[in-house]
Design a protein around this motif. Structure first.
Motif, PDB file in Angstrom:
ATOM      1  N   HIS A  30      24.210  -4.046  14.624  1.00 24.07           N
ATOM      2  CA  HIS A  30      23.580  -3.891  13.316  1.00 24.07           C
ATOM      3  C   HIS A  30      24.481  -4.335  12.164  1.00 24.07           C
ATOM      4  O   HIS A  30      24.225  -4.005  10.994  1.00 24.07           O
ATOM      5  CB  HIS A  30      23.139  -2.435  13.119  1.00 24.07           C
ATOM      6  CG  HIS A  30      21.957  -2.050  13.962  1.00 24.07           C
ATOM      7  ND1 HIS A  30      22.057  -1.796  15.309  1.00 24.07           N
ATOM      8  CD2 HIS A  30      20.642  -1.920  13.644  1.00 24.07           C
ATOM      9  CE1 HIS A  30      20.862  -1.504  15.792  1.00 24.07           C
ATOM     10  NE2 HIS A  30      19.983  -1.579  14.815  1.00 24.07           N
ATOM     11  N   TYR A  35      19.851   5.343  10.446  1.00 21.00           N
ATOM     12  CA  TYR A  35      19.707   4.054   9.750  1.00 21.00           C
ATOM     13  C   TYR A  35      18.448   4.052   8.897  1.00 21.00           C
ATOM     14  O   TYR A  35      18.448   3.571   7.748  1.00 21.00           O
ATOM     15  CB  TYR A  35      19.666   2.930  10.776  1.00 21.00           C
ATOM     16  CG  TYR A  35      19.801   1.535  10.192  1.00 21.00           C
ATOM     17  CD1 TYR A  35      21.055   0.944  10.044  1.00 21.00           C
ATOM     18  CD2 TYR A  35      18.679   0.807   9.798  1.00 21.00           C
ATOM     19  CE1 TYR A  35      21.191  -0.338   9.521  1.00 21.00           C
ATOM     20  CE2 TYR A  35      18.803  -0.471   9.274  1.00 21.00           C
ATOM     21  CZ  TYR A  35      20.053  -1.035   9.139  1.00 21.00           C
ATOM     22  OH  TYR A  35      20.179  -2.303   8.614  1.00 21.00           O
ATOM     23  N   ASN A  56      18.737   5.483   5.611  1.00 21.90           N
ATOM     24  CA  ASN A  56      19.641   4.709   4.746  1.00 21.90           C
ATOM     25  C   ASN A  56      21.130   4.994   4.951  1.00 21.90           C
ATOM     26  O   ASN A  56      21.946   4.671   4.083  1.00 21.90           O
ATOM     27  CB  ASN A  56      19.281   4.900   3.258  1.00 21.90           C
ATOM     28  CG  ASN A  56      17.927   4.330   2.937  1.00 21.90           C
ATOM     29  OD1 ASN A  56      17.550   3.271   3.436  1.00 21.90           O
ATOM     30  ND2 ASN A  56      17.161   5.040   2.110  1.00 21.90           N
ATOM     31  N   HIS A  57      21.490   5.569   6.094  1.00 23.54           N
ATOM     32  CA  HIS A  57      22.906   5.782   6.398  1.00 23.54           C
ATOM     33  C   HIS A  57      23.490   4.519   7.033  1.00 23.54           C
ATOM     34  O   HIS A  57      22.886   3.929   7.931  1.00 23.54           O
ATOM     35  CB  HIS A  57      23.079   6.964   7.350  1.00 23.54           C
ATOM     36  CG  HIS A  57      22.766   8.285   6.723  1.00 23.54           C
ATOM     37  ND1 HIS A  57      23.672   8.976   5.946  1.00 23.54           N
ATOM     38  CD2 HIS A  57      21.634   9.038   6.761  1.00 23.54           C
ATOM     39  CE1 HIS A  57      23.119  10.107   5.527  1.00 23.54           C
ATOM     40  NE2 HIS A  57      21.881  10.167   6.010  1.00 23.54           N
ATOM     41  N   ARG A  58      24.640   4.107   6.535  1.00 16.67           N
ATOM     42  CA  ARG A  58      25.348   2.950   7.078  1.00 16.67           C
ATOM     43  C   ARG A  58      26.783   3.316   7.473  1.00 16.67           C
ATOM     44  O   ARG A  58      27.300   2.803   8.459  1.00 16.67           O
ATOM     45  CB  ARG A  58      25.377   1.799   6.054  1.00 16.67           C
ATOM     46  CG  ARG A  58      23.988   1.342   5.592  1.00 16.67           C
ATOM     47  CD  ARG A  58      23.202   0.707   6.726  1.00 16.67           C
ATOM     48  NE  ARG A  58      21.911   0.194   6.260  1.00 16.67           N
ATOM     49  CZ  ARG A  58      20.772   0.878   6.259  1.00 16.67           C
ATOM     50  NH1 ARG A  58      20.761   2.133   6.721  1.00 16.67           N
ATOM     51  NH2 ARG A  58      19.651   0.335   5.829  1.00 16.67           N
ATOM     52  N   LYS A  59      27.392   4.188   6.725  1.00 13.81           N
ATOM     53  CA  LYS A  59      28.750   4.646   7.028  1.00 13.81           C
ATOM     54  C   LYS A  59      28.651   5.846   7.972  1.00 13.81           C
ATOM     55  O   LYS A  59      28.699   6.996   7.551  1.00 13.81           O
ATOM     56  CB  LYS A  59      29.503   5.011   5.758  1.00 13.81           C
ATOM     57  CG  LYS A  59      29.783   3.814   4.855  1.00 13.81           C
ATOM     58  CD  LYS A  59      30.583   4.233   3.639  1.00 13.81           C
ATOM     59  CE  LYS A  59      30.899   3.030   2.743  1.00 13.81           C
ATOM     60  NZ  LYS A  59      31.693   3.417   1.545  1.00 13.81           N
ATOM     61  N   LEU A  65      27.540  -3.524  11.383  1.00 16.35           N
ATOM     62  CA  LEU A  65      28.288  -2.447  10.735  1.00 16.35           C
ATOM     63  C   LEU A  65      29.672  -2.246  11.368  1.00 16.35           C
ATOM     64  O   LEU A  65      30.219  -1.150  11.341  1.00 16.35           O
ATOM     65  CB  LEU A  65      27.491  -1.138  10.811  1.00 16.35           C
ATOM     66  CG  LEU A  65      26.109  -1.153  10.136  1.00 16.35           C
ATOM     67  CD1 LEU A  65      25.364   0.145  10.403  1.00 16.35           C
ATOM     68  CD2 LEU A  65      26.243  -1.397   8.632  1.00 16.35           C
ATOM     69  N   GLU A 118      22.129   3.236  -0.714  1.00 14.60           N
ATOM     70  CA  GLU A 118      23.138   2.993   0.303  1.00 14.60           C
ATOM     71  C   GLU A 118      24.519   3.265  -0.248  1.00 14.60           C
ATOM     72  O   GLU A 118      24.919   2.658  -1.251  1.00 14.60           O
ATOM     73  CB  GLU A 118      23.052   1.546   0.797  1.00 14.60           C
ATOM     74  CG  GLU A 118      23.983   1.283   1.963  1.00 14.60           C
ATOM     75  CD  GLU A 118      23.786  -0.118   2.515  1.00 14.60           C
ATOM     76  OE1 GLU A 118      24.783  -0.729   2.919  1.00 14.60           O
ATOM     77  OE2 GLU A 118      22.645  -0.598   2.517  1.00 14.60           O
ATOM     78  N   ASN A 141      32.334  -0.409   9.573  1.00 17.94           N
ATOM     79  CA  ASN A 141      32.122   1.025   9.351  1.00 17.94           C
ATOM     80  C   ASN A 141      32.375   1.868  10.604  1.00 17.94           C
ATOM     81  O   ASN A 141      32.196   3.080  10.582  1.00 17.94           O
ATOM     82  CB  ASN A 141      30.692   1.281   8.870  1.00 17.94           C
ATOM     83  CG  ASN A 141      30.442   0.716   7.481  1.00 17.94           C
ATOM     84  OD1 ASN A 141      31.377   0.519   6.714  1.00 17.94           O
ATOM     85  ND2 ASN A 141      29.192   0.443   7.162  1.00 17.94           N
TER      86      ASN A 141
END
Length: 346
Positions: free
Chosen positions: A214, A172, A175-178, A216, A345, A219
């Motif tokens: 978070h 995270y 900057n990783h979200r997927k 998400l 992102e 995702n």
């Protein structure tokens, strides 16, 4: 019957000191606390001088024996060093304390045989009924690598849930979200080796909960199956085929052997690691640092897990500890070149 050398090892003194104390050598100068410790260990091991020794009972001859019952096959241990190293740790620690470690094969022993051992160590996800049956005949039960066993037994396991959250925190921050997850399924077994119900691995649960917390949830992408390289490849292919709204930017794998399959799947699709997809794994097997690129992973001290299990057994056998303990062995995150930070992102 316990030998003088065995008593000396457990009491932390020389065999000569043990011999002189047990033979009431009045010329021997030894601290009262040391003398008391030697006598206590000797009594707990049912030590008798040779001239007074009668026929040995099974209880006396097996006092320093620990039975090991494993759910995993030799093939699984060869494929995943995690389990092999747990046993190696047990063997090292058992040898250090002069315990005899005897492996019992599922379906080839009777429950009442377990009563003669000083302690029983089981490794893996045995059913609650199986553990209860063992505990009924031998209360010195240590359960390894089973997060869901009853708290009335001694439990030893790595901190998988915490480290999964830490890996996610790290991704995270990059900057990783997927973020997708590829894990293994855990099937419980009984004492005959028959498969029973499946339980969800704590890493899978930790991943899903973290993603929801978070924000998400949309995702979340989970693939679970057997713990093999082949499944890692198949699961990755499925993630790619299902990526209608774009590929994940990172994949967490529950084991390094599965990550080998993940690498192969991405390489066959000409998807760059880590430029397109970052990979983070668990185990830190020897080959992990030599993969291309070197694999980021969680180092698990499997040897220490095995050593702790023997120490817990020793406390049960020699110190008469009756309160159950849960020991969580800490692991360590190893960041290598399979993960990169995103400048935006995706």
């Amino acid at each position: 019957m316990a030998s003088i050398r065995e008593i000396a090892k457990l009491a932390g003194v020389s065999p000569a000191t043990v011999s002189r104390v047990l033979n009431a050598d009045e010329t021997m100068s030894v601290a009262a606390s040391t003398r008391a410790r030697i006598i206590k260990v000797a009594n707990q091991l049912n030590y008798h001088k040779i001239e007074n020794l009668g026929p040995k009972s099974p209880k006396q001859s097996s006092k320093l024996s620990i039975a090991l019952i494993k759910m995993h096959s030799s093939q699984r241990e060869n494929d995943d060093p995690y389990f092999r190293q747990i046993q190696e740790g047990m063997e090292v620690e058992a040898n250090a304390w002069n315990f005899r470690l005897e492996t019992l094969k599922l379906g080839e022993f009777k429950l009442n045989q377990l009563a003669q051992y000083g302690a029983i160590i089981v490794v893996g996800a045995f059913t609650a009924d199986a553990l209860a049956e063992i505990f009924e005949v031998n209360h010195n039960l240590i359960v390894v690598d089973n997060y869901f066993a009853s708290s009335r037994y001694d439990l030893v396991h790595p901190d998988f849930a915490k480290r999964t959250e830490q890996v996610l925190d790290y991704l995270y921050a990059q900057n990783h979200r997927k973020i997708a997850f590829i894990g293994g399924e855990i099937g419980t077994i009984d004492l005959t080796g028959c498969k029973k119900n499946k339980i969800v691995d704590v890493r899978t649960t930790a991943y899903e909960n973290w993603m929801k917390i978070h924000g998400l949830s949309d995702n979340i992408r989970i693939k679970t199956g057997n713990w093999t390289m082949a499944f890692g490849l198949t699961a990755t292919d499925e993630l790619i085929d299902e990526a209608a709204e774009g590929l994940p930017t990172a994949i967490i794998s529950a084991s390094d052997p599965m990550s080998v399959g993940i690498y192969r799947a991405l390489q066959l699709k000409k998807i760059a690691i880590p430029e397109t997809i970052s990979i983070f794994s668990f185990d830190d097997i020897e080959v992990a640092g030599y993969m291309s690129p070197p694999l980021s992973t969680v180092h698990i001290d499997s040897l220490e897990i095995g050593r702790v299990a023997i120490r817990l057994a020793k406390e049960r056998i020699l110190d008469n500890r009756t309160s159950a303990l849960r020991v969580e062995v800490a692991s360590e995150i190893i960041v290598r070149e399979s993960v990169m930070s995103l400048n935006f992102e995706k």
